[in-house]
Design a protein around this motif. Structure first.
Motif, PDB file in Angstrom:
ATOM      1  N   SER A  36      14.190   6.414  -2.882  1.00 47.88           N
ATOM      2  CA  SER A  36      15.600   7.478  -3.408  1.00 47.88           C
ATOM      3  C   SER A  36      16.502   7.114  -2.408  1.00 47.88           C
ATOM      4  CB  SER A  36      15.149   8.617  -3.645  1.00 47.88           C
ATOM      5  OG  SER A  36      14.349   9.001  -4.435  1.00 47.88           O
ATOM      6  N   ALA A  37      16.723   7.245  -1.318  1.00 45.80           N
ATOM      7  CA  ALA A  37      17.264   7.282  -0.266  1.00 45.80           C
ATOM      8  C   ALA A  37      18.101   5.719   0.508  1.00 45.80           C
ATOM      9  CB  ALA A  37      17.171   8.258   0.921  1.00 45.80           C
ATOM     10  N   VAL A  38      18.071   4.772  -0.419  1.00 47.56           N
ATOM     11  CA  VAL A  38      18.337   3.850  -0.031  1.00 47.56           C
ATOM     12  C   VAL A  38      19.957   3.139  -1.170  1.00 47.56           C
ATOM     13  CG1 VAL A  38      15.842   3.004  -0.443  1.00 47.56           C
ATOM     14  CG2 VAL A  38      16.883   3.405  -2.467  1.00 47.56           C
ATOM     15  N   LEU A  39      19.968   1.762  -0.262  1.00 51.21           N
ATOM     16  CA  LEU A  39      21.544   1.315  -0.916  1.00 51.21           C
ATOM     17  C   LEU A  39      21.519   0.016  -1.372  1.00 51.21           C
ATOM     18  CD1 LEU A  39      24.799   1.623  -1.497  1.00 51.21           C
ATOM     19  CD2 LEU A  39      24.618   1.205   1.110  1.00 51.21           C
ATOM     20  N   PHE A  40      21.295  -0.475  -2.194  1.00 52.56           N
ATOM     21  CA  PHE A  40      21.147  -1.742  -2.806  1.00 52.56           C
ATOM     22  C   PHE A  40      21.523  -2.664  -2.179  1.00 52.56           C
ATOM     23  CE2 PHE A  40      17.971   0.436  -4.741  1.00 52.56           C
ATOM     24  CZ  PHE A  40      16.533  -0.476  -4.449  1.00 52.56           C
ATOM     25  N   LEU A  41      22.304  -3.709  -1.300  1.00 53.34           N
ATOM     26  CA  LEU A  41      23.078  -4.783  -1.540  1.00 53.34           C
ATOM     27  C   LEU A  41      22.790  -6.523  -1.861  1.00 53.34           C
ATOM     28  CD1 LEU A  41      24.006  -3.060   2.330  1.00 53.34           C
ATOM     29  CD2 LEU A  41      26.059  -3.435  -0.035  1.00 53.34           C
ATOM     30  N   ASN A  42      23.793  -6.989  -1.733  1.00 54.50           N
ATOM     31  CA  ASN A  42      23.077  -7.916  -2.565  1.00 54.50           C
ATOM     32  C   ASN A  42      22.824  -8.674  -1.072  1.00 54.50           C
ATOM     33  OD1 ASN A  42      24.084 -11.407  -2.216  1.00 54.50           O
ATOM     34  ND2 ASN A  42      23.322 -10.707  -4.576  1.00 54.50           N
ATOM     35  N   PRO A  43      22.258  -9.431  -1.092  1.00 53.62           N
ATOM     36  CA  PRO A  43      21.247 -10.464   1.052  1.00 53.62           C
ATOM     37  C   PRO A  43      22.616 -11.090   1.419  1.00 53.62           C
ATOM     38  CG  PRO A  43      19.149 -10.984  -1.428  1.00 53.62           C
ATOM     39  CD  PRO A  43      20.297 -10.318  -1.947  1.00 53.62           C
ATOM     40  N   GLU A  44      23.276 -12.274  -0.214  1.00 52.04           N
ATOM     41  CA  GLU A  44      24.078 -12.906   0.997  1.00 52.04           C
ATOM     42  C   GLU A  44      25.321 -12.094   1.278  1.00 52.04           C
ATOM     43  OE1 GLU A  44      23.712 -16.055   1.764  1.00 52.04           O
ATOM     44  OE2 GLU A  44      21.732 -16.000   0.897  1.00 52.04           O
ATOM     45  N   TYR A  45      25.587 -10.714   0.332  1.00 57.75           N
ATOM     46  CA  TYR A  45      27.261  -9.493   1.161  1.00 57.75           C
ATOM     47  C   TYR A  45      26.418  -9.472   2.203  1.00 57.75           C
ATOM     48  CZ  TYR A  45      30.312  -6.526   0.414  1.00 57.75           C
ATOM     49  OH  TYR A  45      31.585  -5.756   1.056  1.00 57.75           O
ATOM     50  N   ALA A  46      25.583  -8.199   2.256  1.00 57.58           N
ATOM     51  CA  ALA A  46      24.796  -7.875   2.908  1.00 57.58           C
ATOM     52  C   ALA A  46      24.795  -8.708   4.242  1.00 57.58           C
ATOM     53  CB  ALA A  46      23.216  -7.289   2.962  1.00 57.58           C
ATOM     54  N   LYS A  47      24.462  -9.389   4.237  1.00 59.00           N
ATOM     55  CA  LYS A  47      24.110 -10.816   5.380  1.00 59.00           C
ATOM     56  C   LYS A  47      25.906 -11.235   6.386  1.00 59.00           C
ATOM     57  CE  LYS A  47      20.002 -12.838   4.592  1.00 59.00           C
ATOM     58  NZ  LYS A  47      19.861 -13.388   3.689  1.00 59.00           N
ATOM     59  N   LYS A  48      26.733 -11.310   5.447  1.00 66.34           N
ATOM     60  CA  LYS A  48      28.261 -11.731   5.044  1.00 66.34           C
ATOM     61  C   LYS A  48      29.045 -10.022   5.910  1.00 66.34           C
ATOM     62  CE  LYS A  48      31.562 -11.867   1.913  1.00 66.34           C
ATOM     63  NZ  LYS A  48      32.637 -11.637   1.246  1.00 66.34           N
ATOM     64  N   MET A  49      28.643  -8.311   5.623  1.00 69.91           N
ATOM     65  CA  MET A  49      28.860  -8.138   6.107  1.00 69.91           C
ATOM     66  C   MET A  49      28.171  -7.619   7.373  1.00 69.91           C
ATOM     67  SD  MET A  49      31.534  -7.505   4.184  1.00 69.91           S
ATOM     68  CE  MET A  49      31.759  -5.636   5.289  1.00 69.91           C
ATOM     69  N   GLY A  50      27.446  -8.333   8.085  1.00 66.90           N
ATOM     70  CA  GLY A  50      26.815  -7.908   8.755  1.00 66.90           C
ATOM     71  C   GLY A  50      25.217  -6.910   8.829  1.00 66.90           C
ATOM     72  N   PHE A  51      25.335  -6.108   7.748  1.00 66.49           N
ATOM     73  CA  PHE A  51      23.651  -5.308   7.477  1.00 66.49           C
ATOM     74  C   PHE A  51      22.491  -5.720   7.319  1.00 66.49           C
ATOM     75  CE2 PHE A  51      27.945  -2.791   6.055  1.00 66.49           C
ATOM     76  CZ  PHE A  51      28.008  -2.408   6.440  1.00 66.49           C
ATOM     77  N   LYS A  52      21.480  -5.686   7.934  1.00 76.09           N
ATOM     78  CA  LYS A  52      20.159  -6.094   7.291  1.00 76.09           C
ATOM     79  C   LYS A  52      19.233  -5.167   6.653  1.00 76.09           C
ATOM     80  CE  LYS A  52      19.598  -6.552  12.431  1.00 76.09           C
ATOM     81  NZ  LYS A  52      19.188  -6.436  13.632  1.00 76.09           N
ATOM     82  N   SER A  86      20.052   9.295  -8.718  1.00 70.84           N
ATOM     83  CA  SER A  86      18.675  10.566  -7.305  1.00 70.84           C
ATOM     84  C   SER A  86      19.987  11.504  -6.836  1.00 70.84           C
ATOM     85  CB  SER A  86      18.308   9.403  -6.068  1.00 70.84           C
ATOM     86  OG  SER A  86      19.378   9.673  -5.505  1.00 70.84           O
ATOM     87  N   ILE A  87      19.226  12.445  -6.236  1.00 70.47           N
ATOM     88  CA  ILE A  87      20.161  13.694  -5.591  1.00 70.47           C
ATOM     89  C   ILE A  87      20.991  12.763  -4.818  1.00 70.47           C
ATOM     90  CG2 ILE A  87      18.737  13.942  -3.405  1.00 70.47           C
ATOM     91  CD1 ILE A  87      19.573  17.164  -4.038  1.00 70.47           C
ATOM     92  N   TYR A  88      20.978  11.898  -4.351  1.00 73.37           N
ATOM     93  CA  TYR A  88      21.656  10.734  -3.135  1.00 73.37           C
ATOM     94  C   TYR A  88      23.774  10.641  -3.956  1.00 73.37           C
ATOM     95  CZ  TYR A  88      18.003  10.920  -0.249  1.00 73.37           C
ATOM     96  OH  TYR A  88      17.001  11.354   1.055  1.00 73.37           O
ATOM     97  N   SER A  89      23.201   9.816  -5.198  1.00 75.72           N
ATOM     98  CA  SER A  89      23.666   9.386  -5.415  1.00 75.72           C
ATOM     99  C   SER A  89      25.285  10.374  -6.100  1.00 75.72           C
ATOM    100  CB  SER A  89      23.840   7.872  -6.852  1.00 75.72           C
ATOM    101  OG  SER A  89      22.625   8.458  -8.240  1.00 75.72           O
ATOM    102  N   ASN A  90      24.337  11.453  -7.328  1.00 72.19           N
ATOM    103  CA  ASN A  90      24.492  12.590  -7.854  1.00 72.19           C
ATOM    104  C   ASN A  90      25.886  13.095  -6.618  1.00 72.19           C
ATOM    105  OD1 ASN A  90      23.584  11.606 -10.218  1.00 72.19           O
ATOM    106  ND2 ASN A  90      22.071  13.678 -10.208  1.00 72.19           N
ATOM    107  N   TYR A  91      25.390  13.752  -5.217  1.00 74.76           N
ATOM    108  CA  TYR A  91      26.182  13.914  -3.965  1.00 74.76           C
ATOM    109  C   TYR A  91      27.151  13.158  -4.145  1.00 74.76           C
ATOM    110  CZ  TYR A  91      26.831  16.234   0.132  1.00 74.76           C
ATOM    111  OH  TYR A  91      27.651  16.958   1.321  1.00 74.76           O
ATOM    112  N   LEU A  92      26.658  11.913  -4.010  1.00 74.13           N
ATOM    113  CA  LEU A  92      28.303  11.068  -3.738  1.00 74.13           C
ATOM    114  C   LEU A  92      29.243  11.076  -5.156  1.00 74.13           C
ATOM    115  CD1 LEU A  92      26.721   8.835  -1.605  1.00 74.13           C
ATOM    116  CD2 LEU A  92      28.356  10.442  -0.823  1.00 74.13           C
ATOM    117  N   SER A  93      28.708  10.736  -6.484  1.00 78.07           N
ATOM    118  CA  SER A  93      29.656   9.734  -7.537  1.00 78.07           C
ATOM    119  C   SER A  93      31.320  11.034  -8.045  1.00 78.07           C
ATOM    120  CB  SER A  93      28.822   9.642  -8.660  1.00 78.07           C
ATOM    121  OG  SER A  93      27.755  11.250  -8.557  1.00 78.07           O
ATOM    122  N   GLY A  94      30.959  11.954  -7.562  1.00 82.37           N
ATOM    123  CA  GLY A  94      31.121  13.390  -8.130  1.00 82.37           C
ATOM    124  C   GLY A  94      31.738  13.294  -9.513  1.00 82.37           C
TER     125      GLY A  94
END
Length: 122
Positions: A36-52, A86-94
């Motif tokens: 649950s403690a995950v953030l899904f990013l499109n692989p190409e976008y993640a690489k462009k932003m520098g996140f692995k 999850s609790i993570y998205s509910n905590y952030l989403s307002g």
């Protein structure tokens, strides 16, 4: 801190995946957080932003923040992010439980635990 590693920061729309990538509460706490403690990013976008994949990022929205692991997913928005319901998205989403705007930045800390979120309400 690793030399040559710049602080990465992006403002994105985060889609809450209500029917996919969900972990169930029937799992033990460690397994639940792993799923649950995950953030899904499109692989190409993640690489462009520098996140692995496997990087820990801080996701902040509305004055609330959690740290999550980056995972690649072709179903994530091309230039945004997706989180499991999850609790993570509910905590952030307002008020908007389907999508919210968030700032993503790199972190050197471990992902936020469910216990840490619950303690913020005590």
């Amino acid at each position: 801190m690793k030399f040559g590693k710049f602080i990465k920061r992006a403002v994105v729309d985060v889609v809450v995946a209500r029917n996919s990538h969900q972990a169930t509460a029937e799992k033990d706490e460690e397994e639940f957080e792993k799923l649950s403690a995950v953030l899904f990013l499109n692989p190409e976008y993640a690489k462009k932003m520098g996140f692995k994949e496997g990087d820990v990022v801080e996701v902040e929205s509305g004055g609330r923040a959690v740290r999550l692991k980056v995972m690649y997913s072709d179903t994530a928005p091309d230039e945004g992010a997706m989180m499991p319901n999850s609790i993570y998205s509910n905590y952030l989403s307002g008020d908007n439980l389907k999508m919210f705007k968030a700032t993503i930045s790199s972190s050197n800390l471990r992902p936020t635990s469910v216990k840490e979120i619950l303690e913020r309400f005590i």
